[in-house]
Design an enzyme around this catalytic site. Structure first.
Site, PDB file in Angstrom:
ATOM      1  N   GLY A  34       0.788  -1.228   0.000  1.00  0.00           N
ATOM      2  CA  GLY A  34       0.000   0.000   0.000  1.00  0.00           C
ATOM      3  C   GLY A  34       0.821   1.279   0.000  1.00  0.00           C
ATOM      4  N   ARG A  35       2.079   1.198   0.422  1.00  0.00           N
ATOM      5  CA  ARG A  35       2.938   2.387   0.346  1.00  0.00           C
ATOM      6  C   ARG A  35       3.207   2.739  -1.106  1.00  0.00           C
ATOM      7  NH1 ARG A  35       6.461   3.274   5.113  1.00  0.00           N
ATOM      8  NH2 ARG A  35       6.268   1.421   6.396  1.00  0.00           N
ATOM      9  N   THR A  41       9.067  -1.056   6.077  1.00  0.00           N
ATOM     10  CA  THR A  41       9.682  -0.192   7.096  1.00  0.00           C
ATOM     11  C   THR A  41      11.191  -0.106   6.887  1.00  0.00           C
ATOM     12  OG1 THR A  41       7.979  -0.797   8.688  1.00  0.00           O
ATOM     13  CG2 THR A  41      10.026   0.067   9.592  1.00  0.00           C
ATOM     14  N   GLY A 176      13.944   4.669  26.229  1.00  0.00           N
ATOM     15  CA  GLY A 176      14.297   3.288  25.898  1.00  0.00           C
ATOM     16  C   GLY A 176      15.702   3.176  25.336  1.00  0.00           C
ATOM     17  N   HIS A 441      46.496 -10.412   7.191  1.00  0.00           N
ATOM     18  CA  HIS A 441      47.025  -9.338   8.027  1.00  0.00           C
ATOM     19  C   HIS A 441      47.287  -8.128   7.152  1.00  0.00           C
ATOM     20  CE1 HIS A 441      49.264  -7.357  11.199  1.00  0.00           C
ATOM     21  NE2 HIS A 441      50.215  -7.097  10.312  1.00  0.00           N
TER      22      HIS A 441
HETATM   23  P1  NAI Z   1      13.866  -2.548  22.226  1.00  0.00           P
HETATM   24  O1  NAI Z   1      12.918  -3.585  22.643  1.00  0.00           O
HETATM   25  O2  NAI Z   1      15.172  -2.920  21.616  1.00  0.00           O
HETATM   26  O3  NAI Z   1      14.208  -1.599  23.507  1.00  0.00           O
HETATM   27  C1  NAI Z   1      13.210  -0.900  24.204  1.00  0.00           C
HETATM   28  C2  NAI Z   1      13.748  -0.411  25.537  1.00  0.00           C
HETATM   29  O4  NAI Z   1      12.783   0.460  26.133  1.00  0.00           O
HETATM   30  C3  NAI Z   1      13.991  -1.527  26.531  1.00  0.00           C
HETATM   31  O5  NAI Z   1      15.312  -1.427  27.026  1.00  0.00           O
HETATM   32  C4  NAI Z   1      12.938  -1.255  27.637  1.00  0.00           C
HETATM   33  O6  NAI Z   1      13.372  -1.629  28.910  1.00  0.00           O
HETATM   34  C5  NAI Z   1      12.747   0.258  27.523  1.00  0.00           C
HETATM   35  N1  NAI Z   1      11.462   0.755  28.058  1.00  0.00           N
HETATM   36  C6  NAI Z   1      10.229   0.229  27.842  1.00  0.00           C
HETATM   37  N2  NAI Z   1       9.282   0.988  28.481  1.00  0.00           N
HETATM   38  C7  NAI Z   1       9.934   2.003  29.101  1.00  0.00           C
HETATM   39  C8  NAI Z   1       9.525   3.116  29.916  1.00  0.00           C
HETATM   40  N3  NAI Z   1       8.235   3.339  30.213  1.00  0.00           N
HETATM   41  N4  NAI Z   1      10.466   3.973  30.382  1.00  0.00           N
HETATM   42  C9  NAI Z   1      11.767   3.768  30.094  1.00  0.00           C
HETATM   43  N5  NAI Z   1      12.219   2.749  29.321  1.00  0.00           N
HETATM   44  C10 NAI Z   1      11.317   1.870  28.821  1.00  0.00           C
HETATM   45  O7  NAI Z   1      13.009  -1.591  21.272  1.00  0.00           O
HETATM   46  P2  NAI Z   1      13.412  -0.609  20.082  1.00  0.00           P
HETATM   47  O8  NAI Z   1      14.765  -0.024  20.271  1.00  0.00           O
HETATM   48  O9  NAI Z   1      12.238   0.316  19.994  1.00  0.00           O
HETATM   49  O10 NAI Z   1      13.465  -1.551  18.817  1.00  0.00           O
HETATM   50  C11 NAI Z   1      12.292  -2.236  18.368  1.00  0.00           C
HETATM   51  C12 NAI Z   1      12.641  -3.435  17.530  1.00  0.00           C
HETATM   52  O11 NAI Z   1      13.234  -3.046  16.309  1.00  0.00           O
HETATM   53  C13 NAI Z   1      13.605  -4.369  18.236  1.00  0.00           C
HETATM   54  O12 NAI Z   1      13.098  -5.684  18.143  1.00  0.00           O
HETATM   55  C14 NAI Z   1      14.866  -4.241  17.445  1.00  0.00           C
HETATM   56  O13 NAI Z   1      15.579  -5.462  17.388  1.00  0.00           O
HETATM   57  C15 NAI Z   1      14.394  -3.805  16.054  1.00  0.00           C
HETATM   58  N6  NAI Z   1      15.418  -2.997  15.420  1.00  0.00           N
HETATM   59  C16 NAI Z   1      16.606  -3.542  15.054  1.00  0.00           C
HETATM   60  C17 NAI Z   1      17.611  -2.783  14.509  1.00  0.00           C
HETATM   61  C18 NAI Z   1      18.915  -3.415  14.173  1.00  0.00           C
HETATM   62  O14 NAI Z   1      18.968  -4.638  14.082  1.00  0.00           O
HETATM   63  N7  NAI Z   1      19.998  -2.674  14.016  1.00  0.00           N
HETATM   64  C19 NAI Z   1      17.453  -1.358  14.276  1.00  0.00           C
HETATM   65  C20 NAI Z   1      16.185  -0.875  14.701  1.00  0.00           C
HETATM   66  C21 NAI Z   1      15.219  -1.669  15.231  1.00  0.00           C
END
Ligand code: NAI
Length: 462
Positions: A34-35, A41, A176, A441
């Protein structure tokens, strides 16, 4: 009405990869998106644009901090935010157009619009109903909401809005300390924003190796990122140009506030399947709201499959891609397999952080005997030559058999280095197998070999 062997709903890394593989296996394939552009994402508002901003701001950091030492003198570059945004957009465009090209090349029909599934075997887009022997749901995920926090994508933003801010904010609060918060926090800290990360837990990047967590946080602090740990965000209050974040410290329940020009909410993502009416179809869900699938990625409704962020497991583009290829094989009557024990995770900060397999913490909990081989990038000549001596490679192997159980890397190109260990693990290699393999190396990869050597008779350069 057109009819297909398979219709895939969603064109993110799970969906588009699956579509290509289905077509390669001789299936008449369509993909509904749909985008305005393909890629989901990841390509439009996730992995790819964030990597462009991470790259640009890392270059800025190099110019500001290391050029002088290398004998490169002169004024450091200033930031033209509009041009950086244009560079980011160009990166997105070339990638999304690339997928469009691959669709044409593989004779995949792109059905433009948002799909619904009126019944098994049928996909409706707009007024058109298409027949499909198989349907693959690959609709991904969306940012999870946080009580008391209202996102406007201008002042209080998710990972989407934060990529296209009007200007670089003076003060940014990141809620977070997960992957998104730390990658994006790094981008804006390098651009000069005062970045404060508020995290509920006592450690950053939940689930990662404890030693990596500690070192990573120390390095990020040195880069100017502030952390408030053990703090639960209660809510935000936004005006036209500012926001206030309220949080409670877990240790004493005391309440505090922070001012910000922009607040990034990065507290996780949740599966997205709006409009598909899965309940009406009788598709069973897990207790955590994901689509439940069997070993062949088939849902409880015959002929409807699901892959990627909408099902269980880490929300990672490459996990979705693997499932996309595997489910295509299943639909084509072949065998499809994903080794969930060997899925790497990477954080694209500087230094990068990468991991695969088990952590020490998990092994301790299982009561399994293991050994650790560790090597610091300070002992790696190539890393030292490019101001990248921070971090280490840690390989964990079974104490008895020497079989590699996991690896945790923080350092230069960690996201590429990890794959050597992934391949080794796929082949059931021992740490000695890695250690006996000649490594060129001077490369960063030598640090991986040295960590493997450290599992045996010892590393050379330590
Ligand atoms: P995340 O699940 O990695 O981290 C969320 C953090 O927020 C946790 O540490 C949690 O304890 C904290 N948190 C939750 N509620 C809170 C509150 N009320 N106050 C303070 N802290 C709180 O989530 P994120 O970074 O949003 O990523 C989402 C998904 O996207 C993940 O599954 C990630 O693996 C994926 N992703 C992967 C990337 C990569 O592989 N490089 C890049 C971007 C996203």
């Amino acid at each position: 009405m057109s009819s297909y062997d398979v219709i895939i709903i969603g064109s993110g890394p799970g969906g588009y990869v699956s579509a290509i593989r289905c077509a390669q296996l001789g299936l008449k394939t369509a993909c509904v998106e749909g985008r305005d552009t393909l890629g989901g994402t990841c390509l439009n508002v996730g992995c790819i644009p964030s990597k462009a901003l991470l790259h640009a701001t890392h270059m800025l950091h190099e110019a500001e901090h290391n050029f002088g030492d290398m004998g490169l003198k002169g004024k450091s570059p200033s930031v033209d935010w509009n041009q950086m945004q244009a560079y980011k957009q160009n990166t997105i465009d070339t990638n999304t157009k690339g997928i469009e090209f691959l669709f044409k090349k593989n004779k995949i029909d792109w059905i433009k619009g948002w799909a619904t599934i009126p019944e098994a075997g049928k996909v409706k887009v707009g007024d058109d109903v298409h027949e499909a022997k198989n349907i693959i749901i690959a609709t991904g995920s969306e940012p999870a909401s946080l009580p008391g926090v209202e996102v406007d994508e201008k002042i209080v933003v998710t990972s989407t809005g934060v990529l296209s801010l009007n200007k670089v904010p003076k003060k940014m609060v990141v809620i977070g300390a997960g992957v998104i918060g730390l990658e994006i926090g790094s981008v804006y800290a390098r651009l000069g924003s005062e970045v404060t990360v508020v995290e509920y837990l006592d450690a950053i990047t939940p689930g990662m190796d404890g030693e990596v967590q500690k070192n990573f946080m120390r390095i990020l602090k040195k880069q100017g990122i502030n952390f408030i740990m053990g703090a639960a965000v209660q809510g935000t209050e936004a005006s036209k140009s500012k926001a206030k974040v309220t949080y409670k410290l877990r240790k004493d329940e005391s309440e505090h506030t922070l001012d910000a020009d922009v607040v990034l909410v990065s507290t996780g993502r949740k599966p997205f399947y709006d409009g598909l009416d899965l309940a009406g179809l009788g598709v069973e869900m897990t207790r955590r709201g994901q689509i439940a699938v069997n070993d062949h990625w088939e849902t409880s409704v015959k002929g409807i499959y699901a892959i990627g962020d909408v099902i269980e497991g880490p929300m990672l583009a490459h996990k979705a891609e693997d499932e996309g290829m595997a489910v295509a094989s299943v639909v084509a009557g072949k065998h499809g397999h994903v080794n969930y024990g060997v899925i790497p995770g990477v954080i694209y900060t500087h230094p990068e952080v990468a991991n695969v397999g088990m952590t020490e913490e998990q092994l301790k909990e299982e009561g399994r005997a293991y050994k650790v081989g560790k090597f610091s990038f300070m002992g790696n000549a190539r890393a030292k030559a490019v101001f990248a001596g921070e971090g280490f490679v840690k390989i964990i192997a079974d104490k008895e058999t020497d079989r590699i159980l996991g690896a945790h890397i923080i350092g230069p190109a960690a996201g590429d280095l990890i794959h050597e260990v992934c391949v080794a693990m796929e082949f059931g290699a021992s740490a000695e197998d890695l250690a006996m393999t000649c490594h060129a190396h001077p490369t960063y990869s030598e640090a991986v070999r040295e960590a493997a050597l450290a599992c045996g008779d010892g590393a050379i350069h330590m």
